[in-house]
Design a protein around this motif. Structure first.
Motif, PDB file in Angstrom:
ATOM      1  N   GLU A   1       1.119   8.540  10.495  1.00 16.02           N
ATOM      2  CA  GLU A   1       1.771   8.972   9.255  1.00 16.02           C
ATOM      3  C   GLU A   1       1.936  10.496   9.229  1.00 16.02           C
ATOM      4  O   GLU A   1       0.939  11.231   9.207  1.00 16.02           O
ATOM      5  CB  GLU A   1       0.914   8.570   8.039  1.00 16.02           C
ATOM      6  CG  GLU A   1       1.552   8.996   6.715  1.00 16.02           C
ATOM      7  CD  GLU A   1       0.565   9.070   5.556  1.00 16.02           C
ATOM      8  OE1 GLU A   1       0.982   8.867   4.416  1.00 16.02           O
ATOM      9  OE2 GLU A   1      -0.632   9.339   5.796  1.00 16.02           O
TER      10      GLU A   1
ATOM     11  N   ILE B   1      -4.027   6.821   3.293  1.00 13.52           N
ATOM     12  CA  ILE B   1      -3.821   7.793   4.368  1.00 13.52           C
ATOM     13  C   ILE B   1      -3.528   7.065   5.665  1.00 13.52           C
ATOM     14  O   ILE B   1      -4.265   6.169   6.060  1.00 13.52           O
ATOM     15  CB  ILE B   1      -5.034   8.745   4.495  1.00 13.52           C
ATOM     16  CG1 ILE B   1      -4.842   9.736   5.648  1.00 13.52           C
ATOM     17  CG2 ILE B   1      -6.332   7.967   4.652  1.00 13.52           C
ATOM     18  CD1 ILE B   1      -5.906  10.818   5.698  1.00 13.52           C
ATOM     19  N   GLY B   2      -2.432   7.448   6.287  1.00 10.74           N
ATOM     20  CA  GLY B   2      -2.019   6.804   7.531  1.00 10.74           C
ATOM     21  C   GLY B   2      -2.580   7.512   8.745  1.00 10.74           C
ATOM     22  O   GLY B   2      -1.852   7.919   9.639  1.00 10.74           O
TER      23      GLY B   2
ATOM     24  N   TYR C   1       1.486   5.080   0.749  1.00  8.44           N
ATOM     25  CA  TYR C   1       1.058   6.226   1.551  1.00  8.44           C
ATOM     26  C   TYR C   1       1.743   7.490   1.017  1.00  8.44           C
ATOM     27  O   TYR C   1       2.439   7.456  -0.005  1.00  8.44           O
ATOM     28  CB  TYR C   1       1.402   5.980   3.024  1.00  8.44           C
ATOM     29  CG  TYR C   1       0.613   4.829   3.612  1.00  8.44           C
ATOM     30  CD1 TYR C   1      -0.556   5.057   4.347  1.00  8.44           C
ATOM     31  CD2 TYR C   1       0.997   3.507   3.396  1.00  8.44           C
ATOM     32  CE1 TYR C   1      -1.294   4.000   4.867  1.00  8.44           C
ATOM     33  CE2 TYR C   1       0.264   2.451   3.915  1.00  8.44           C
ATOM     34  CZ  TYR C   1      -0.881   2.706   4.647  1.00  8.44           C
ATOM     35  OH  TYR C   1      -1.625   1.666   5.160  1.00  8.44           O
TER      36      TYR C   1
ATOM     37  N   ALA D   1       4.321   9.230   1.747  1.00  4.86           N
ATOM     38  CA  ALA D   1       5.772   9.293   1.547  1.00  4.86           C
ATOM     39  C   ALA D   1       6.280   8.182   0.638  1.00  4.86           C
ATOM     40  O   ALA D   1       7.479   8.076   0.409  1.00  4.86           O
ATOM     41  CB  ALA D   1       6.475   9.223   2.903  1.00  4.86           C
ATOM     42  N   ASP D   2       5.366   7.351   0.130  1.00  3.93           N
ATOM     43  CA  ASP D   2       5.805   6.164  -0.619  1.00  3.93           C
ATOM     44  C   ASP D   2       5.797   6.370  -2.128  1.00  3.93           C
ATOM     45  O   ASP D   2       5.838   5.408  -2.898  1.00  3.93           O
ATOM     46  CB  ASP D   2       4.912   4.958  -0.269  1.00  3.93           C
ATOM     47  CG  ASP D   2       4.992   4.602   1.191  1.00  3.93           C
ATOM     48  OD1 ASP D   2       5.987   4.982   1.837  1.00  3.93           O
ATOM     49  OD2 ASP D   2       4.057   3.959   1.703  1.00  3.93           O
TER      50      ASP D   2
ATOM     51  N   ALA E   1       0.846  -1.194   0.000  1.00  2.13           N
ATOM     52  CA  ALA E   1       0.000   0.000   0.000  1.00  2.13           C
ATOM     53  C   ALA E   1       0.881   1.243   0.000  1.00  2.13           C
ATOM     54  O   ALA E   1       1.865   1.303   0.733  1.00  2.13           O
ATOM     55  CB  ALA E   1      -0.900  -0.009   1.232  1.00  2.13           C
TER      56      ALA E   1
END
Lengths: 752, 165, 286
Positions: free
Chosen positions: A209, A257-258, A34, A36-37, A32
């Motif tokens: 996150e 969304i974390g 997020y 920053a990924d 998944a």
């Protein structure tokens, strides 16, 4: 087409089942993505320079040495951000919060931003920016900020809501009054009057996150933003307005969304990331550190609240009033208004008055936090309600049952209730096995009620039927807690197909019409309604296609259990056509099959909860342990019970942290002393027991399935439930949240 | 010598990367190796989102330097499943709705796996303390603890079957 | 930043001695890396000691235990003989941070950070632990309580390295315990820490050492508190006297973790509770 969104009682096929969530596989395998990924080719690293002062004039800023550093591609200060808001002060506040304009208003306020080829260069550049500050007097406490001699933070704030408007500026930006009846007359007739003052400290949403985005803009005014957000359409509109872009030319894609809890309904670094990218003509990635998250985003208000409740001998509340002072941080917000509205919403009151004051101080701009403003008000009111019950010698639950709002009650905020769940949650509390559990030494049981409005708002969903009969559901509300599962269940229910045949996605801003944010517990309520209508429209299309395939009039076609069925004796030989068969034939019957719905979701159902809590207090250290916790809440209809329970439990846990340990601690210098998870103490796994839940379903008459929002109410009662439990454990009325060990021990010692 | 070449093993694969000597292993794994299942929640060892194992030991990768990984064996969430067969913990996290936003999930899975390898039949209290270094803000931990209990039970059953064979 | 991995303690010391800029020892890194990330430190040299054989492993010797400076806390918990002999020291090590942090952090590092709130330092002081300190020229063995000077400062020369921590062998009928107070159940820094180590003779406390953490600029031994229980069966009066001595020995500060009044009061409470545990572990029955 008319939209019938009234509740109809029905037997569900898949609604209410505990299916696996569609994003589960990606989330347990690390796939998944997020905020920053995501990386863009050629991206730069964006970093912020932040004020170390609580309040300071920026006398001068020299960026020349930083600009000359090899690898630095862009620097943004307020000078690069002209005011394009056309006198819209609220928008200008957002811009100014993103980047200080001449004055730093709190510790952590951004004053400049750098985009460079790598982190090291960006860090070096920040050090080369020379800022000369002139420190100004600051104020961080809400009560002190209201004093006549307090430093006035904005010279343009003249208290609204008082007549006449004051001629002198102050930190009080707004006064709100709510209520009805005559409280003075009510108090005059009261057998007992309880008055108490309370304080609650500032808390942060504490999502795990940090804020993160990749911004990519060219000089042509077109751009893209990949971002973790609760509302990508809102982010798009706000960023476009602040930067002078055409809304349609900015495409915002929401990442997984974390966690947000309201904190990702507001833009922070995003407009600046876009400005950096535009200036550098390169993509820019910004990922906040945890320190930045605490110092410059989020928090909820700190508050100071006075409550007065008058009761008759027989235990009826005859008058109730409260004055609520909410710190909004550096810019005005609606926070005290929400506190004043929610204060007494659980009760049926003839005479009620609440007055809210929104107050500016040198803290970060306050953001929504799960049922924003309600937990603090509930702490004050529900603590006082326990005192009122005690004053007439009544059990805390019975007293609340006697005074609870019901269908037809004129609420303290002016709405007359339809069918509501406060009474049923209280009855359930009274009969819950939790109530009969034995308490040991130093243990006490408390309870409290909570309320949240729930929102509707602008929403649209699209259903596309694929050629093999599987279904794409595109929604525009961010999935923060499992809504792709609940919305897929809804689509499957309507279309009569298996849940596994539906693939739900959150569409980007270029692929779907505007959707308001996932806030106000509106995701499953609003997008659920949009999905129901979109599905029903797709069914209308499929009926037409079936009619074409059969060559019969469309009014002779019905839809049943995922099939088109031909009506009438004449057509009795026509075998039902499955959704799949119709989909397979769609190229020959008119092309792709879809159903849309764009609307304003009205009729969000208010939601009530009653919480039960057992605590154990160590009288020698003041430490409080949660021994047992039960959440009873009205969900209207639980589409996916696992995730309804998850909302109940998560809200309760956040409330427990708020009640016991979480707080922003400011030093005399106005700087935040605990901007990290080490000393901003959110509950860890070993702090909590299992959190029992009981879902009640009192249908919302304005939703086809009866859904109410469920996400927020659960954070409202815990502060008071725990305060009441502590009171019953050790005979102390704690009036200052968090009820941390030093505060409890000090109170115990003072009591002795 | 401010940059170092690091030869390490990640999820069984030999991996080489060059990184500045002061770069964290977390940043190296995410940005140089491209395994973004390892999450950063704080960068200071307080949230556990970046949990990995290094030579079998549970650590926060934000509190390890990239250069320290030289010659070590690292496991991340990306290596938990065996081909298309999820680890029982992964299965139970999905089944028990033990994740909402999911950002903390990779760290919880790694920490829980280390716990169950050491203690196949932990009590609720042991689970809660073993997972205390992993913050979750969505769930209140309830369903996470239940998922770990369910996975432990299934793993005990499977290991009994294996020993019987 | 230079990163070096010497293979002897002497080489480590020599690297420190030769460095003109800022040099630090990297053991577990659980504090060092946090400070580097925050920009508080910008080392020119890190000396990673984890490849020094003399700094690895826990040895049981005739004199007691030798715990290498690079041994992570988790290994203390896994060492059965150590846990049986010094349960208080081990429980202190098992309280540092999370399991993740314990996979890295070392008790030598806990000592050398010179934080007044370090969990293992009071336990080590109470246990009578010594540190093996190695410089380029000489090695010396120093009682742990002689090393911390104040917050962040140690009685160590720039080129000196702690190679190991020594715990003595102990007589039968001995027990130690460490308790700390934190607001949560895990993950916090101690607001107060209390360690008690005692030896009994026929149920009477024969020797005792009591140390407190987080109540003064360094962890402190409180001989007066120890004297209050020596010669007693840890009756309530002795415990009260000991608790009062502990409270009196506090010289804390008000900060984000606790108040002066709170620390003073709770120091006595925890010492009393720790003493009871240590007494029981020593085979005493109150």
């Amino acid at each position: 087409m008319r939209q019938d969104t009234k509740f109809t009682n029905q037997n569900f096929r898949v609604i209410g089942s505990r299916v696996n969530r569609p994003d589960g596989m990606d989330k347990v395998t690390g796939r998944a993505r997020y905020g920053a990924d995501y990386d863009a080719p050629g991206q730069l690293v964006g970093l912020f320079l932040r004020s170390p002062h609580a309040h300071a004039r920026i006398v001068s800023m020299d960026i020349s040495r930083a600009e000359k550093l090899a690898g630095v591609k862009a620097i943004i200060t307020a000078d690069d951000l002209p005011d394009l808001t056309n006198g819209n002060r609220e928008m200008l506040d957002i811009l100014e919060n993103s980047m200080a304009r001449g004055r730093a208003l709190y510790d952590g306020h951004a004053v400049a931003a750098v985009a460079a080829s790598d982190v090291k260069t960006a860090r070096k550049a920040l050090k080369l920016i020379k800022v000369e500050y002139e420190q100004l007097p600051h104020v961080t406490d809400v009560d002190e900020a209201m004093q006549p001699d307090a430093p006035v933070i904005h010279d343009w704030i003249f208290t609204q809501g008082v007549n006449p408007t004051p001629k002198k500026p102050s930190n009080v930006c707004n006064r709100t009054e709510m209520g009805h009846g005559d409280v003075d007359a009510g108090f005059a007739r009261a057998a007992h009057i309880i008055e108490k003052s309370y304080k609650t400290e500032q808390t942060h949403q504490g999502y795990i996150e940090p804020h993160a985005c990749v911004a990519s803009m060219g000089p042509d005014g077109s751009g893209e933003l990949w971002v973790t957000t609760q509302g990508h359409f809102a982010y798009r509109n706000v960023c476009a307005e602040l930067l002078g872009l055409d809304i349609a030319k900015l495409k915002v894609t929401s990442s997984e969304i974390g966690g947000g809890f309201g904190g990702k309904t507001h833009v922070w670094a995003e407009p600046i990331a876009l400005a950096l990218s535009r200036k550098a003509n390169r993509p820019v990635k910004v990922v906040m550190t945890r320190d930045e998250v605490f110092r410059a985003t989020g928090p909820a208000s700190s508050t100071s609240i006075d409550v007065k409740i008058g009761v008759t001998k027989k235990g009826r509340i005859i008058a109730a009033s409260a004055e609520l002072r909410y710190a909004d941080g550096a810019f005005p917000g609606p926070w005290a208004i929400l506190g004043a509205m929610t204060s007494f919403a659980c009760y049926d009151l003839k005479n009620v008055k609440t007055v809210g004051y929104d107050v500016i101080c040198n803290r970060p701009k306050v953001a929504a936090y799960r049922a924003p403003s309600a937990p603090m008000a509930a702490f004050a009111i529900e603590s006082t309600v326990d005192l009122a019950a005690a004053a007439v010698g009544m059990d805390a639950v019975d007293f609340r049952i006697k005074n609870a709002a019901k269908k037809g009650t004129l609420s303290s905020y002016g709405v007359t209730y339809g069918p509501i769940g406060i009474g049923p949650t209280l009855d359930a509390a009274k009969n819950h096995p939790h109530m009969k559990a034995k308490l040991k030494k130093n243990q006490g049981r408390g309870m409290a009620c909570g309320f949240w409005f729930n929102f509707g708002g602008q929403t649209c969903s699209t259903i596309n039927i694929a050629a093999d009969g599987t279904v794409n559901l595109s929604v525009g509300t961010i999935d923060v807690g499992g809504s792709r599962a609940s919305l897929s269940l809804i689509a499957a229910e309507e279309l009569g197909i298996p849940y596994e045949h539906v693939k739900a996605s959150v569409a980007d801003t270029a692929s779907l019409g505007h959707n308001d944010m996932t806030d106000g517990s509106r995701g499953t309520f609003s997008s659920g309604m949009a999905t129901i209508v979109a599905a029903r429209r797709a069914i209308e299309v499929m009926k037409e296609r079936a009619a074409a395939m059969w060559d019969i009039p469309v009014d002779k076609v019905d839809w049943k259990d995922g099939h088109a069925v031909a009506k009438g004796k004449k057509n009795s030989k026509l075998a039902p056509l499955s959704l799949k068969e119709i989909a397979e034939n769609s190229p020959n019957t008119g092309g792709p099959i879809a159903g849309h719905n764009e609307f304003v979701a009205d009729g969000a159902g208010v939601s009530f909860a009653s919480h039960l809590c057992d605590v154990e207090v160590d009288p020698e250290t003041g430490a409080t342990r949660i021994v047992r916790y039960t959440v009873i809440q009205d969900a209207g209809k639980a589409i996916h019970p696992d995730y309804v329970e998850g909302q109940f439990q998560g809200g309760a846990a956040q409330g427990i942290g708020w009640a016991l340990n979480e707080e922003y601690i400011y030093g005399e210098d106005g700087r935040l002393q605990n901007p990290g998870f080490l000393d901003y103490r959110i509950p860890v796994c070993s702090d909590l027991p299992f959190i029992d839940t009981q879902i009640l379903e009192i249908p919302n008459p304005d939703h086809p399935y009866g859904v109410r929002g469920v996400g927020e109410t659960s954070i409202v009662p815990p502060l008071a439930a725990i305060g009441n439990a502590i009171s019953n454990a050790v005979g102390l009325r704690m009036t200052h949240v968090p009820m941390s060990p030093p505060r409890i021990l000090a109170a115990l010692e003072a009591g002795e | 010598m401010s940059t170092s070449t690091v030869s390490t093993t990640i999820n069984g694969d030999a991996v080489q990367f060059a990184c500045p000597t002061d770069e964290s292993l977390l940043d190296a794994i995410r940005n140089r190796v491209g395994l973004t299942g390892v999450k950063e929640g704080c960068g200071t060892g307080d949230c556990g989102a970046c949990s990995i194992t290094m030579d079998g030991r549970l650590v926060c990768s934000c509190l390890v330097l990239g250069v320290e990984a030289n010659g070590r064996a690292i496991e991340t969430v990306e290596g938990m499943a065996d081909g298309d067969q999820l680890h029982p913990l992964q299965e139970k996290f999905i089944e028990h709705a033990a994740l909402q936003c999911g950002i903390c999930t990779p760290g919880f899975l790694i920490a829980a796996r280390v716990l169950l390898e050491r203690n196949p039949d932990p009590t609720e209290k042991e689970i809660r303390y073993a997972l205390a270094g992993n913050l979750c803000r969505c769930t209140g931990y309830d369903k996470i603890v239940r998922a770990v209990q369910a996975a432990a039970k299934e793993m005990r059953k499977a290991s009994k079957k294996r020993t019987r064979k | 930043m230079r990163y070096e991995t010497p293979e002897t303690t002497r080489d480590a010391a020599a690297l420190l001695a030769a460095e003109k800029g800022e040099a630090y020892i990297l053991a577990g890194g659980t504090d060092l890396l946090v400070r580097m990330k925050a920009g508080l430190l910008e080392p020119d040299l890190l000396v990673d000691i984890k490849q020094v054989p003399a700094m690895n492993g826990i040895q049981q010797t005739a004199a007691g235990f030798r715990i290498g400076a690079a041994v992570p806390a988790v290994e203390l918990g896994e060492h059965r003989a150590l846990g049986r002999t010094w349960p208080g020291v081990v429980e202190a090590a098992k309280l540092i941070g999370s399991d993740q942090v314990q996979g890295r952090c070392t008790i030598a590092g806990n000592l050398c950070n010179a934080s007044p709130a370090a969990d293992t330092v009071p336990a080590l002081m109470a246990a009578g632990a010594k540190a093996v300190v190695v410089g380029p020229e000489r090695r010396r063995t120093v009682p742990v309580e002689k090393l911390p000077r104040g917050p962040g400062t140690m009685a160590l020369a720039k080129s000196e390295v702690v190679e190991a921590i020594l715990l003595p062998q102990r007589p039968a009928k001995s027990g130690d315990a460490y308790l700390r107070f934190i607001p949560r159940t895990e993950m916090d820094i101690a607001v107060v820490g209390a360690a008690v180590n005692l030896t009994l003779e026929r149920g009477v406390v024969k020797t005792a050492r009591i140390a407190l953490g987080a109540v003064a600029p360094t962890a402190v031994l409180v001989p007066r508190a120890a004297r209050a229980i020596i010669g007693t069966r840890l009756d309530d009066a002795a415990l009260e006297k000991m608790a009062a001595a502990c409270s009196a020995a506090c010289n804390p500060i008000d900060d984000k973790r606790g108040t002066i009044a709170y620390r003073v009061k709770v120091a006595g409470v925890l010492a009393r509770r720790a003493a009871c545990i240590a007494y029981e572990r020593a085979g005493g029955k109150r």
